[in-house]
Design a protein around this motif. Structure first.
Motif, mmCIF file in Angstrom:
data_model
loop_
_atom_site.group_PDB
_atom_site.id
_atom_site.type_symbol
_atom_site.label_atom_id
_atom_site.label_comp_id
_atom_site.label_asym_id
_atom_site.label_seq_id
_atom_site.Cartn_x
_atom_site.Cartn_y
_atom_site.Cartn_z
ATOM 1 N N ARG A 429 0.931 -1.105 0.099
ATOM 2 C CA ARG A 429 -0.081 -0.039 -0.002
ATOM 3 C C ARG A 429 0.836 1.081 -0.082
ATOM 4 O O ARG A 429 0.410 2.167 -0.836
ATOM 5 N N LEU A 430 1.849 1.280 0.829
ATOM 6 C CA LEU A 430 2.609 2.476 0.962
ATOM 7 C C LEU A 430 3.585 2.740 -0.119
ATOM 8 O O LEU A 430 4.082 3.795 -0.432
ATOM 9 N N SER A 431 4.021 1.717 -0.588
ATOM 10 C CA SER A 431 5.012 1.851 -1.892
ATOM 11 C C SER A 431 4.057 2.689 -3.095
ATOM 12 O O SER A 431 4.902 3.195 -3.997
ATOM 13 N N LYS A 432 2.871 2.559 -2.934
ATOM 14 C CA LYS A 432 2.295 3.197 -3.977
ATOM 15 C C LYS A 432 2.020 4.849 -3.941
ATOM 16 O O LYS A 432 1.668 5.556 -4.779
ATOM 17 N N GLU A 433 2.431 5.329 -2.567
ATOM 18 C CA GLU A 433 2.428 6.685 -2.368
ATOM 19 C C GLU A 433 3.445 7.575 -2.284
ATOM 20 O O GLU A 433 3.797 8.413 -1.632
ATOM 21 N N GLY A 434 4.570 6.833 -3.015
ATOM 22 C CA GLY A 434 5.684 7.649 -3.220
ATOM 23 C C GLY A 434 6.872 7.126 -2.411
ATOM 24 O O GLY A 434 6.573 6.440 -1.417
ATOM 25 N N GLY A 435 7.835 7.920 -2.256
ATOM 26 C CA GLY A 435 8.886 7.668 -1.210
ATOM 27 C C GLY A 435 9.699 6.290 -1.463
ATOM 28 O O GLY A 435 10.322 6.251 -2.560
ATOM 29 N N SER A 436 9.754 5.431 -0.770
ATOM 30 C CA SER A 436 10.337 4.355 -0.832
ATOM 31 C C SER A 436 9.766 3.355 -1.757
ATOM 32 O O SER A 436 8.712 2.487 -1.223
ATOM 33 N N GLY A 437 9.697 3.101 -3.015
ATOM 34 C CA GLY A 437 8.918 2.110 -3.710
ATOM 35 C C GLY A 437 9.317 0.816 -3.686
ATOM 36 O O GLY A 437 10.578 0.474 -3.061
ATOM 37 N N LEU A 438 8.623 -0.115 -4.077
ATOM 38 C CA LEU A 438 9.252 -1.571 -3.969
ATOM 39 C C LEU A 438 9.779 -1.978 -5.248
ATOM 40 O O LEU A 438 9.286 -1.570 -6.314
ATOM 41 N N SER A 439 10.928 -2.764 -5.468
ATOM 42 C CA SER A 439 11.259 -3.188 -6.454
ATOM 43 C C SER A 439 10.377 -4.402 -6.863
ATOM 44 O O SER A 439 9.534 -4.986 -6.415
ATOM 45 N N VAL A 440 10.523 -5.020 -8.283
ATOM 46 C CA VAL A 440 9.836 -6.184 -8.918
ATOM 47 C C VAL A 440 9.807 -7.139 -8.049
ATOM 48 O O VAL A 440 9.163 -8.100 -7.346
ATOM 49 N N ARG A 441 11.054 -7.697 -7.201
ATOM 50 C CA ARG A 441 11.412 -8.763 -6.582
ATOM 51 C C ARG A 441 10.742 -8.620 -5.175
ATOM 52 O O ARG A 441 10.179 -9.494 -4.641
ATOM 53 N N GLU A 442 10.805 -7.327 -4.596
ATOM 54 C CA GLU A 442 10.079 -7.230 -3.300
ATOM 55 C C GLU A 442 8.512 -7.148 -3.528
ATOM 56 O O GLU A 442 7.726 -7.610 -2.619
ATOM 57 N N LYS A 443 8.121 -6.738 -4.494
ATOM 58 C CA LYS A 443 6.503 -6.889 -4.779
ATOM 59 C C LYS A 443 6.155 -8.157 -4.859
ATOM 60 O O LYS A 443 5.282 -8.818 -4.319
ATOM 61 N N ILE A 444 7.113 -9.198 -5.463
ATOM 62 C CA ILE A 444 6.782 -10.603 -5.504
ATOM 63 C C ILE A 444 6.790 -11.068 -4.298
ATOM 64 O O ILE A 444 5.774 -12.030 -3.736
#
Length: 473
Positions: A429-444
């Protein structure tokens, strides 16, 4: 008199030289109409969860001891029994994988707590999922921690005073007497040993007791492993099963029941923020170092205990392996080793208790006294809450008949939610609000943890309900 000063306009600002460990030297302090700090002004990787200079606190190893103590409690006693069900190979692999997943979820929790400036587990949940989710997470912490602490008290009472099926240490030492009354023994331990430790208002104050508890857990592992090794050399150990048994309906049901215990083994997330907040020179990088050292220690302790316990007792391994240590082990000094294991682990639980109680008290305070001054600034409220909680926990330890059924239910519900469901939802949820986004590996990985948590909850609760109904029939 001539004055050589000129007025400062409302729109101007003064550049100040700031010397603070939490901010870069010579950084400009500029006005912000929204009272928010811009991402360009502050390095998010070095942003603390609580603002202000941290002049003192725990070092890395003090934090490691507190976090390790949060993890290693009574759950370690059930791991040898999971090996009996899963087999050595699958069991060890799961211990390692769950340790890795827990470490990833802790790092995500710290990272996004920093991003939203949250000082507690509930606050970061609220920032990501709203007020209702915050209350739900706090209820999960209360149920999980209270359940664990009740288990600690019951185990302590059973080991010292005995139970229906097992002889207590006091009976073996002193014969029958007033110490046979488990409720009385638990009450004395609660008042004399636990209450003074639980009255501490900072988790850093428990660093030394946490270090002692970790040392006692390692003593337990070393003694158990040594006994198993001696019996293995003497050829007194049966060949262990390496993989799960799918040959019967009962074996499959056992698999469903032990999975929540394995997922519950590493849950420490409710204490991550309190430990971080009191970390000297705190930063996400330093906390990640703490969590990685902790994960390595816990994986080694868990794997060693599970393997040694299962090799030692084989198919006779009980759900609480401490109860296996009230009989002859078949080697020299068996009686002395039994006492070392049981009494040593009772002391370990006594030292673990206040660390888990700390986050329980903080969460109850946040839920009931939202907006009030911190407990560190209200000694009376701190002591009153401590007294009430200890009284309720003592009452719970006297009325709950089956601790392991309760332990499996909390493992499948509250523990899974705190360790995996909430952290993965927070990250996504918070990765969509800017700041510290998730990499593809972290999303998986986040999606994997979320799906795994849902499956474990459904399978664990369903397996426990079916197991209870089967026994009833």
């Amino acid at each position: 008199m001539d004055i050589n000063y000129s007025a400062i306009t409302k729109d101007s600002f003064v550049e100040l030289q700031v010397k603070d460990d939490n901010f870069r030297d010579n950084e400009q302090l500029k006005p912000n109409s929204n009272d928010d700090l811009e991402a360009d002004d502050i390095d998010l990787d070095n942003l603390p969860l609580i603002f202000g200079q941290n002049k003192s606190g725990s070092g890395v190893y003090g934090a490691v001891f507190n976090l390790t103590t949060t993890i290693i409690g009574a759950g370690i006693m059930a791991l040898p029994a999971t090996m009996k069900v899963l087999g050595l190979v699958v069991g060890v692999v799961l211990i390692f994988l769950m340790g890795v997943l827990s470490e990833i979820s802790v790092e995500l929790l710290v990272r996004f707590s920093v991003q939203c400036k949250a000082a507690s587990y509930g606050e970061v949940v609220q920032a990501a999922l709203g007020k209702t989710a915050k209350i739900l997470s706090e209820i999960c912490i209360i149920v999980n921690n209270a359940g664990v602490l009740v288990v600690y008290l019951i185990i302590t009472g059973d080991v010292l005073s005995g139970s229906i099926h097992h002889t207590g240490v006091f009976d073996q030492w002193l014969g029958h007497g007033m110490w046979d009354h488990r409720k009385l023994v638990i009450l004395i331990i609660l008042v004399v040993f636990l209450a003074p430790l639980c009255a501490m208002d900072k988790i850093d104050s428990l660093s030394m007791s946490s270090a002692a508890s970790v040392a006692l857990a390692i003593v337990f592992v070393v003694v158990t492993f040594t006994i198993a090794f001696i019996k293995l050399v003497e050829g007194k150990i049966e060949a262990p099963r390496m993989t799960p048994d799918f040959g019967s309906k009962r074996a499959i049901l056992d698999l469903l029941v032990v999975i929540p215990i394995m997922s519950n083994a590493y849950v420490c997330h409710f204490n991550v923020q309190p430990i971080y907040n009191e970390l000297e020179g705190r930063s996400p990088q330093k906390m990640n170092r703490v969590s990685r050292i902790t994960s390595v220690i816990c994986v080694l302790v868990y794997a060693s205990t599970a393997i040694a316990g299962y090799l030692l007792f084989g198919k006779d391994t009980e759900s609480d392996i401490l109860t296996n240590f009230d009989k002859d082990l078949g080697i020299r000094f068996s009686t002395a080793l039994n006492y070392i294991v049981r009494v040593g682990y009772v002391f370990h639980l006594v030292l673990v208790f206040p660390v888990i109680h700390f986050s329980l008290r903080q969460t109850v305070d946040a839920l009931l006294f939202e907006g009030s001054a911190p407990l560190t600034e209200s000694r009376k409220r701190c002591l009153a809450l401590t007294a009430v909680l200890l009284a309720l926990l003592y009452f719970g330890s006297t009325v709950i008949p089956n601790i392991w059924t309760a332990f499996k239910f909390t493992g499948a519900t509250t523990a899974v939610s705190l360790g995996y469901t909430f952290p993965s939802l927070i990250a996504l949820r918070l990765s969509k609000e800017g700041g510290s986004g998730l990499s593809v590996r972290e999303k998986i990985l986040s999606w994997f943890m979320l799906i795994l948590a849902i499956i474990v909850s459904i399978v664990g609760v369903g397996g426990n309900i079916y197991s209870m109904s089967s026994k009833g029939d």
